[in-house]
Design an enzyme around this catalytic site. Structure first.
Site, PDB file in Angstrom:
ATOM      1  N   ARG A 119       0.875  -1.158   0.006  1.00  0.00           N
ATOM      2  CA  ARG A 119       0.033  -0.044  -0.035  1.00  0.00           C
ATOM      3  C   ARG A 119       0.926   1.225  -0.028  1.00  0.00           C
ATOM      4  NH1 ARG A 119      -1.873  -0.229   5.057  1.00  0.00           N
ATOM      5  NH2 ARG A 119      -0.977  -2.185   5.132  1.00  0.00           N
ATOM      6  N   GLU A 218     -13.720 -19.218  -3.883  1.00  0.00           N
ATOM      7  CA  GLU A 218     -14.128 -19.142  -2.482  1.00  0.00           C
ATOM      8  C   GLU A 218     -15.572 -19.024  -2.427  1.00  0.00           C
ATOM      9  OE1 GLU A 218     -11.196 -16.287   0.050  1.00  0.00           O
ATOM     10  OE2 GLU A 218     -10.904 -15.636  -2.017  1.00  0.00           O
TER      11      GLU A 218
HETATM   12  P1  IMP Z   1      -2.253  -7.947   3.522  1.00  0.00           P
HETATM   13  O1  IMP Z   1      -2.171  -8.230   2.146  1.00  0.00           O
HETATM   14  O2  IMP Z   1      -0.948  -8.130   4.166  1.00  0.00           O
HETATM   15  O3  IMP Z   1      -2.884  -6.491   3.598  1.00  0.00           O
HETATM   16  O4  IMP Z   1      -3.457  -8.946   4.131  1.00  0.00           O
HETATM   17  C1  IMP Z   1      -4.802  -8.582   4.325  1.00  0.00           C
HETATM   18  C2  IMP Z   1      -5.481  -8.805   2.879  1.00  0.00           C
HETATM   19  O5  IMP Z   1      -5.266  -9.975   2.290  1.00  0.00           O
HETATM   20  C3  IMP Z   1      -6.817  -8.758   2.884  1.00  0.00           C
HETATM   21  O6  IMP Z   1      -7.075  -7.210   2.874  1.00  0.00           O
HETATM   22  C4  IMP Z   1      -7.388  -9.411   1.548  1.00  0.00           C
HETATM   23  O7  IMP Z   1      -6.993  -8.339   0.207  1.00  0.00           O
HETATM   24  C5  IMP Z   1      -6.397 -10.301   1.541  1.00  0.00           C
HETATM   25  N1  IMP Z   1      -7.069 -11.628   2.337  1.00  0.00           N
HETATM   26  C6  IMP Z   1      -6.813 -12.078   3.324  1.00  0.00           C
HETATM   27  N2  IMP Z   1      -7.571 -13.361   3.726  1.00  0.00           N
HETATM   28  C7  IMP Z   1      -8.343 -13.349   2.479  1.00  0.00           C
HETATM   29  C8  IMP Z   1      -9.320 -14.413   2.018  1.00  0.00           C
HETATM   30  O8  IMP Z   1      -9.614 -15.186   2.780  1.00  0.00           O
HETATM   31  N3  IMP Z   1      -9.579 -14.163   0.538  1.00  0.00           N
HETATM   32  C9  IMP Z   1      -9.243 -13.200  -0.071  1.00  0.00           C
HETATM   33  N4  IMP Z   1      -8.613 -12.367   0.578  1.00  0.00           N
HETATM   34  C10 IMP Z   1      -7.936 -12.321   1.627  1.00  0.00           C
END
Ligand code: IMP
Ligand code: ZN
Length: 361
Positions: A119, A218
Site C-alpha cells: 500500500r 471461495e
Molecule cells: P495484506 O495483503 O497483508 O494487507 O493482508 C490482508 C489482505 O489479504 C486482505 O485485505 C485481503 O485482500 C487479503 N485476504 C486475506 N484473507 C483473504 C481471504 O480469505 N480471501 C481473499 N483475500 C484475503
C-alpha cells in the site's frame, strides 16, 4: 528395550504437542491478517504515542483486538481494517513482518512464504518502500531456523491501474532480490472485481520469472474457475466451491484434478467465514482421498485466531489422520514451495533428520 519405529509412531495419537513439534511449511499467510493481538497492540501504542489521536477510535479497536479467541465474523473482517490502519509506515511494516516470522518459527514452521498487498500512503510510504520494508525485515530476521520468501499480492478490488503500479514495484524489487521475492498472488474480496482484469499482470509477472498463486472459488463462480484453471497458476488458494457437493460441478472438479495444481487449504478460515460448513465437511477430504497435492495453511492466523499447528491438529481430528499421514503431508508440502530445488532438498533433509530423531524418542 528397542527404539520406537515408524509403525509404532503410526499407532500413536496425534496431539497438540506432536503438531507443534512437526516441522511445517506455511504457503498461504497474508501479512496483515497474520498479526497477533500482541503485535496489533504494540503497533497501536506506537502510533498513538506518535499521533496523540482520538481515544474513541482506539477504544473500539482495543475492544476488537481484546476479544482474542472469541471473535465474531464481523470482528474478523474489521481486523483487516485495523491492521491496515496500523501498518502505514515502513517501520510498522518492518515490525509486523518480523513479528509474524518469529511467531511462525516458534510454531515449528521451517519454511514460510509470506504474502502482502503493498500500500502507498501519500507523503509517508510508496508501494516500493512497503515491499522494501518486508524485504529488509526478512533479511534481518534473526531466527536462523526458518527460511522466508516473499509473495506480493494484487487485490482484486483495487483495479487495473493499481495492479500495474504494484506490478512495476514488484518487478523492480524482484530483479534486485530474485531469490527472496518468489511469487505473485491474486486475492481480495471474491465478490468484487473481475479476474480477467488481472490476468495480463499475472502473465507479465510469470514471464519475468515469478510463480503465481490465485485465490480460487471461495464462492461459486464456474466461469472464473475455468479461466483460472486455463491460466494454469503454480498454486491455487482454497478451491472451496469446485466439488459438485459444494457449489461446483463434476466437470470443474475433474478439470481441477487433471490440472494437478497444488491447492493451499485453510480450514479454519473457510469454516469461520462460513464458506465451508464444518471441518468434517471441508473439501480437504475430497482432495486428500484422491491424492491431489494439498498443503495446509493458516490464511490469516491473527484474524482467525489459529496457528499452523492447530490447523494440522484440527484436520487430523476431523478426518481421522495418523501421525504418519501428517508427516507425509508436511514433507510433501516442500515440493509445492516456490523455493529453489537446492533449498527444497535441504528442507527435505532437515525434515527427515527431525523425523528420525522423533522416531527413536
Ligand atoms: P495484506 O495483503 O497483508 O494487507 O493482508 C490482508 C489482505 O489479504 C486482505 O485485505 C485481503 O485482500 C487479503 N485476504 C486475506 N484473507 C483473504 C481471504 O480469505 N480471501 C481473499 N483475500 C484475503
Ligand atoms: Zn488467502
Amino acid at each position: 528395550m528397542r527404539a520406537g519405529t515408524s509403525d509404532d509412531n503410526m499407532m500413536l495419537q496425534v496431539s497438540d504437542v506432536f503438531c507443534k513439534r512437526l516441522p511445517k511449511v506455511e504457503l498461504h499467510a497474508h501479512l496483515n491478517g497474520s498479526l497477533s493481538t500482541k503485535t496489533l497492540r504494540e503497533l497501536a501504542n506506537l502510533q498513538k504515542s506518535l499521533s496523540g489521536s482520538d481515544d474513541a477510535v482506539w477504544n473500539i479497536q482495543e475492544a476488537i483486538i481484546e476479544h482474542g479467541q472469541k471473535r465474531t465474523l464481523e470482528e474478523c473482517f474489521q481486523l483487516f481494517g485495523i491492521a491496515h490502519s496500523l501498518t502505514t509506515t515502513p517501520a510498522a511494516v518492518y515490525k509486523a513482518t518480523q513479528d509474524v516470522i518469529k511467531e511462525f518459527a516458534d510454531d515449528g514452521v521451517l519454511y514460510l512464504e509470506l504474502r502482502s498487498t503493498p500500500r502507498s500512503v501519500p507523503g509517508v510510504m510508496s508501494k516500493a518502500q512497503y515491499i522494501q520494508a518486508m524485504v529488509d525485515a526478512i533479511q534481518n530476521s534473526t531466527d536462523g531456523q526458518i527460511l522466508v520468501k516473499l509473495m506480493v499480492s494484487l487485490d482484486r478490488q483495487q483495479g487495473q491501474e493499481s495492479a500495474s503500479e504494484t506490478l512495476d514495484a514488484v518487478l523492480t524489487a524482484h530483479s534486485q532480490n530474485p531469490k527472496l521475492i518468489v511469487g505473485l498472488d491474486l486475492s481480495g474480496d471474491p465478490m468484487k472485481g473481475s479476474l480477467t482484469d488481472y490476468l495480463p499482470s499475472l502473465a507479465h509477472a510469470r514471464n519475468a520469472g515469478l510463480k503465481i498463486s490465485i485465490h480460487c472459488a471461495e464462492i461459486p463462480n464456474p466461469d472464473e474457475v475455468e479461466k483460472i484453471l486455463d491460466f494454469h497458476p503454480d498454486r491455487l488458494g482454497h478451491c472451496t466451491c469446485i466439488h459438485p457437493l459444494y457449489g461446483g460441478s463434476q466437470e470443474l472438479w475433474i478439470k481441477l484434478l487433471n490440472s494437478h495444481i497444488p491447492v493451499e487449504l485453510c480450514l479454519t478460515s473457510n469454516v469461520k467465514c462460513g464458506t465451508a460448513e464444518s471441518y468434517k465437511k471441508h473439501h480437504f477430504i475430497h482432495l486428500f482421498s484422491v491424492k491431489h497435492p494439498v498443503v495446509l495453511a493458516t490464511d490469516d492466523k491473527g484474524v482467525f485466531s489459529t496457528s499452523l499447528s492447530e490447523e494440522y491438529m484440527l484436520t487430523a481430528d476431523s478426518h481421522g489422520l495418523s501421525r504418519e499421514q501428517l508427516w507425509q503431508m508436511a514433507l510433501s508440502s516442500i515440493d509445492y514451495t516456490f523455493a529453489s530445488e537446492e533449498e527444497k532438498n535441504q528442507l527435505k533433509d532437515m525434515f527427515l533428520q527431525i523425523k528420525q530423531l522423533s522416531d527413536v524418542q
